[in-house]
Design a protein around this motif. Structure first.
Motif, PDB file in Angstrom:
ATOM      1  N   THR A 138       0.541  -7.313   2.469  1.00 22.84           N
ATOM      2  CA  THR A 138       1.639  -7.181   3.424  1.00 22.84           C
ATOM      3  C   THR A 138       1.599  -5.838   4.137  1.00 22.84           C
ATOM      4  OG1 THR A 138       3.146  -6.223   1.783  1.00 22.84           O
ATOM      5  CG2 THR A 138       3.106  -8.642   1.959  1.00 22.84           C
ATOM      6  N   LYS A 139       2.523  -5.685   5.093  1.00 23.74           N
ATOM      7  CA  LYS A 139       2.704  -4.408   5.790  1.00 23.74           C
ATOM      8  C   LYS A 139       4.146  -3.959   5.639  1.00 23.74           C
ATOM      9  CE  LYS A 139      -0.656  -5.057   9.549  1.00 23.74           C
ATOM     10  NZ  LYS A 139      -0.794  -5.154  11.034  1.00 23.74           N
ATOM     11  N   LYS A 140       4.306  -2.725   5.281  1.00 23.33           N
ATOM     12  CA  LYS A 140       5.643  -2.147   5.272  1.00 23.33           C
ATOM     13  C   LYS A 140       6.177  -2.186   6.701  1.00 23.33           C
ATOM     14  CE  LYS A 140       7.862   0.785   2.144  1.00 23.33           C
ATOM     15  NZ  LYS A 140       7.617   0.996   0.711  1.00 23.33           N
ATOM     16  N   GLY A 141       7.413  -2.669   6.872  1.00 27.11           N
ATOM     17  CA  GLY A 141       8.004  -2.728   8.202  1.00 27.11           C
ATOM     18  C   GLY A 141       7.398  -3.780   9.100  1.00 27.11           C
ATOM     19  N   GLY A 170       0.537 -12.107   3.032  1.00 28.63           N
ATOM     20  CA  GLY A 170       1.945 -12.225   2.660  1.00 28.63           C
ATOM     21  C   GLY A 170       2.889 -12.486   3.807  1.00 28.63           C
ATOM     22  N   HIS A 171       2.377 -12.500   5.038  1.00 31.13           N
ATOM     23  CA  HIS A 171       3.208 -12.813   6.200  1.00 31.13           C
ATOM     24  C   HIS A 171       2.851 -14.167   6.812  1.00 31.13           C
ATOM     25  CE1 HIS A 171       4.819  -8.873   5.728  1.00 31.13           C
ATOM     26  NE2 HIS A 171       3.650  -8.303   5.940  1.00 31.13           N
ATOM     27  N   ASN A 172       1.975 -14.889   6.143  1.00 29.29           N
ATOM     28  CA  ASN A 172       1.626 -16.245   6.558  1.00 29.29           C
ATOM     29  C   ASN A 172       2.407 -17.212   5.666  1.00 29.29           C
ATOM     30  OD1 ASN A 172       0.353 -18.840   6.700  1.00 29.29           O
ATOM     31  ND2 ASN A 172      -1.488 -17.899   7.535  1.00 29.29           N
ATOM     32  N   VAL A 173       3.484 -17.748   6.208  1.00 30.98           N
ATOM     33  CA  VAL A 173       4.397 -18.562   5.402  1.00 30.98           C
ATOM     34  C   VAL A 173       3.694 -19.766   4.789  1.00 30.98           C
ATOM     35  CG1 VAL A 173       6.432 -20.053   5.524  1.00 30.98           C
ATOM     36  CG2 VAL A 173       6.479 -17.792   6.578  1.00 30.98           C
ATOM     37  N   GLU A 174       2.817 -20.404   5.559  1.00 29.15           N
ATOM     38  CA  GLU A 174       2.120 -21.582   5.048  1.00 29.15           C
ATOM     39  C   GLU A 174       1.202 -21.206   3.891  1.00 29.15           C
ATOM     40  OE1 GLU A 174       2.319 -20.752   8.253  1.00 29.15           O
ATOM     41  OE2 GLU A 174       3.683 -22.338   8.944  1.00 29.15           O
ATOM     42  N   ALA A 175       0.478 -20.090   4.019  1.00 25.95           N
ATOM     43  CA  ALA A 175      -0.434 -19.657   2.954  1.00 25.95           C
ATOM     44  C   ALA A 175       0.341 -19.248   1.704  1.00 25.95           C
ATOM     45  CB  ALA A 175      -1.295 -18.501   3.449  1.00 25.95           C
ATOM     46  N   VAL A 176       1.440 -18.546   1.896  1.00 23.94           N
ATOM     47  CA  VAL A 176       2.276 -18.140   0.757  1.00 23.94           C
ATOM     48  C   VAL A 176       2.839 -19.368   0.052  1.00 23.94           C
ATOM     49  CG1 VAL A 176       4.421 -16.974   0.097  1.00 23.94           C
ATOM     50  CG2 VAL A 176       2.851 -15.877   1.704  1.00 23.94           C
ATOM     51  N   THR A 177       3.345 -20.316   0.840  1.00 19.95           N
ATOM     52  CA  THR A 177       3.911 -21.540   0.268  1.00 19.95           C
ATOM     53  C   THR A 177       2.873 -22.293  -0.554  1.00 19.95           C
ATOM     54  OG1 THR A 177       5.520 -21.771   2.072  1.00 19.95           O
ATOM     55  CG2 THR A 177       4.979 -23.759   0.817  1.00 19.95           C
ATOM     56  N   ALA A 178       1.677 -22.454  -0.010  1.00 25.77           N
ATOM     57  CA  ALA A 178       0.614 -23.182  -0.712  1.00 25.77           C
ATOM     58  C   ALA A 178       0.244 -22.493  -2.018  1.00 25.77           C
ATOM     59  CB  ALA A 178      -0.613 -23.318   0.188  1.00 25.77           C
ATOM     60  N   ALA A 179       0.165 -21.178  -1.998  1.00 21.44           N
ATOM     61  CA  ALA A 179      -0.193 -20.429  -3.206  1.00 21.44           C
ATOM     62  C   ALA A 179       0.890 -20.555  -4.271  1.00 21.44           C
ATOM     63  CB  ALA A 179      -0.437 -18.967  -2.859  1.00 21.44           C
ATOM     64  N   LEU A 180       2.154 -20.440  -3.861  1.00 19.05           N
ATOM     65  CA  LEU A 180       3.255 -20.468  -4.827  1.00 19.05           C
ATOM     66  C   LEU A 180       3.492 -21.858  -5.391  1.00 19.05           C
ATOM     67  CD1 LEU A 180       5.859 -18.074  -3.155  1.00 19.05           C
ATOM     68  CD2 LEU A 180       4.188 -17.569  -4.950  1.00 19.05           C
ATOM     69  N   ARG A 181       3.026 -22.879  -4.708  1.00 17.03           N
ATOM     70  CA  ARG A 181       3.190 -24.249  -5.218  1.00 17.03           C
ATOM     71  C   ARG A 181       2.175 -24.587  -6.300  1.00 17.03           C
ATOM     72  NH1 ARG A 181       4.461 -27.511   0.438  1.00 17.03           N
ATOM     73  NH2 ARG A 181       6.732 -27.188   0.418  1.00 17.03           N
ATOM     74  N   GLN A 182       1.155 -23.757  -6.447  1.00 19.92           N
ATOM     75  CA  GLN A 182       0.155 -24.029  -7.478  1.00 19.92           C
ATOM     76  C   GLN A 182       0.742 -23.759  -8.853  1.00 19.92           C
ATOM     77  OE1 GLN A 182      -3.900 -23.001  -6.970  1.00 19.92           O
ATOM     78  NE2 GLN A 182      -3.743 -22.799  -4.747  1.00 19.92           N
ATOM     79  N   GLY A 235       0.776  -1.243   0.000  1.00 20.62           N
ATOM     80  CA  GLY A 235       0.000   0.000   0.000  1.00 20.62           C
ATOM     81  C   GLY A 235       0.799   1.280   0.000  1.00 20.62           C
ATOM     82  N   LEU A 236       2.132   1.188  -0.057  1.00 21.37           N
ATOM     83  CA  LEU A 236       2.974   2.384  -0.021  1.00 21.37           C
ATOM     84  C   LEU A 236       4.012   2.329  -1.127  1.00 21.37           C
ATOM     85  CD1 LEU A 236       3.576   2.554   3.840  1.00 21.37           C
ATOM     86  CD2 LEU A 236       2.245   4.196   2.496  1.00 21.37           C
ATOM     87  N   GLN A 237       4.352   3.504  -1.662  1.00 22.57           N
ATOM     88  CA  GLN A 237       5.402   3.597  -2.665  1.00 22.57           C
ATOM     89  C   GLN A 237       6.212   4.868  -2.429  1.00 22.57           C
ATOM     90  OE1 GLN A 237       2.088   3.900  -5.822  1.00 22.57           O
ATOM     91  NE2 GLN A 237       3.778   4.971  -6.794  1.00 22.57           N
ATOM     92  N   GLY A 238       7.099   5.194  -3.361  1.00 24.66           N
ATOM     93  CA  GLY A 238       8.088   6.237  -3.105  1.00 24.66           C
ATOM     94  C   GLY A 238       7.541   7.624  -2.820  1.00 24.66           C
ATOM     95  N   PHE A 239       6.298   7.911  -3.211  1.00 27.31           N
ATOM     96  CA  PHE A 239       5.740   9.243  -2.987  1.00 27.31           C
ATOM     97  C   PHE A 239       4.540   9.246  -2.041  1.00 27.31           C
ATOM     98  CE2 PHE A 239       7.867   9.654  -7.120  1.00 27.31           C
ATOM     99  CZ  PHE A 239       8.728  10.700  -6.827  1.00 27.31           C
TER     100      PHE A 239
END
Length: 265
Positions: free
Chosen positions: A221-224, A197-209, A165-169
């Protein structure tokens, strides 16, 4: 090496240390995508797969991920952002075999990834291409062209969006509002998943598809992430860590990990 909470914490602390010792900013965006990179490299990537970091200002997170796999050393990390280093502020042109392209001129990484995926298809090679972009990059038309190209040619490519949700400006919704972003990918007939994006199991499952053609994983995700005084704040797109903020961040990340391990949160 399957990713464990202990290894993830160790790597996050090393990321903080590296950024603090180098005096370099961009720690907020590094933390927003760090869980994604660690899940991808430890739990998903196979020997025939390739990864492209389009949001090149998060190179620190990529370097520490490679360090966590023994592909970079502590001595390497100590040279981060120093003169003559292999570990520049953006992924380097050469010197690290696992890095295919110098990136960070935003909006180009997906096109490069599409080229890699097309080459694999033409040569009949196995393996999938993964590309991580920022959400702010989707202000750029080159990304949409690459998405159309990938869909048309049914390329074996997984696009990951770090939706912090954040970018350089400022806030992405104030610069050029594209929400709901996931629906726009679906409008191009590209299968799209939305995950924490901070749930490792959910990210892993999605990327394995995998499937017949490209797919998108929109990682919210959250910045920081994990450091209360950084989370969701625009200034941590740029600020380096002082000695005081570094110690506070270390204490908070360590405490958060202990709480999760104890099942208290």
């Amino acid at each position: 090496m399957h990713l464990t909470p202990k290894l993830l914490l160790k790597a996050k602390l090393r990321l903080l240390q590296m950024h603090y010792e180098s005096g370099v900013g961009h720690i907020g965006g590094n933390l927003s995508c760090f869980d994604i990179l660690m899940a991808l490299y430890h739990n998903v990537l196979g020997p025939l797969d390739r990864f492209v970091l389009s949001k090149g200002h998060s190179a620190g997170a990529l370097f520490v991920t490679l360090w966590s796999l023994g592909l970079l050393s502590d001595d390497d990390l100590k040279t981060f952002h120093k003169d003559g280093t292999r570990l520049s502020g953006h992924p380097p042109v050469h010197g690290i075999p696992e890095i295919a392209f110098a990136t960070g001129s935003l909006g180009h990484g997906l096109s490069l990834s599409a080229g890699l995926a097309l080459a694999k298809k033409l040569k009949g090679e196995k393996g999938r291409i993964f590309c991580l972009t920022s959400d702010g990059e989707w202000n750029e038309g080159s990304n949409w062209e690459a998405l159309i190209f990938s869909r048309h040619h049914r390329l074996n490519l997984t696009l990951i969006v770090d939706l912090n949700g954040l970018q350089g400006f400022g806030r992405t919704c104030d610069i050029a509002d594209l929400e709901p972003l996931a629906d726009k990918f679906r409008a191009f007939r590209v299968p799209t998943l939305e995950v924490d994006g901070h749930n490792v199991e959910a990210v892993t499952a999605a990327l394995r598809q995998d499937g017949d053609g490209p797919m998108v994983v929109v990682a919210k995700t959250k910045k920081g992430q994990g450091v209360s005084f950084m989370e969701g704040l625009f200034k941590w797109h740029y600020l380096p860590l002082s000695q005081e903020t570094y110690q506070q961040a270390v204490e908070q990340l360590t405490s958060l990990c202990v709480m999760h391990s104890a099942g208290l949160s």
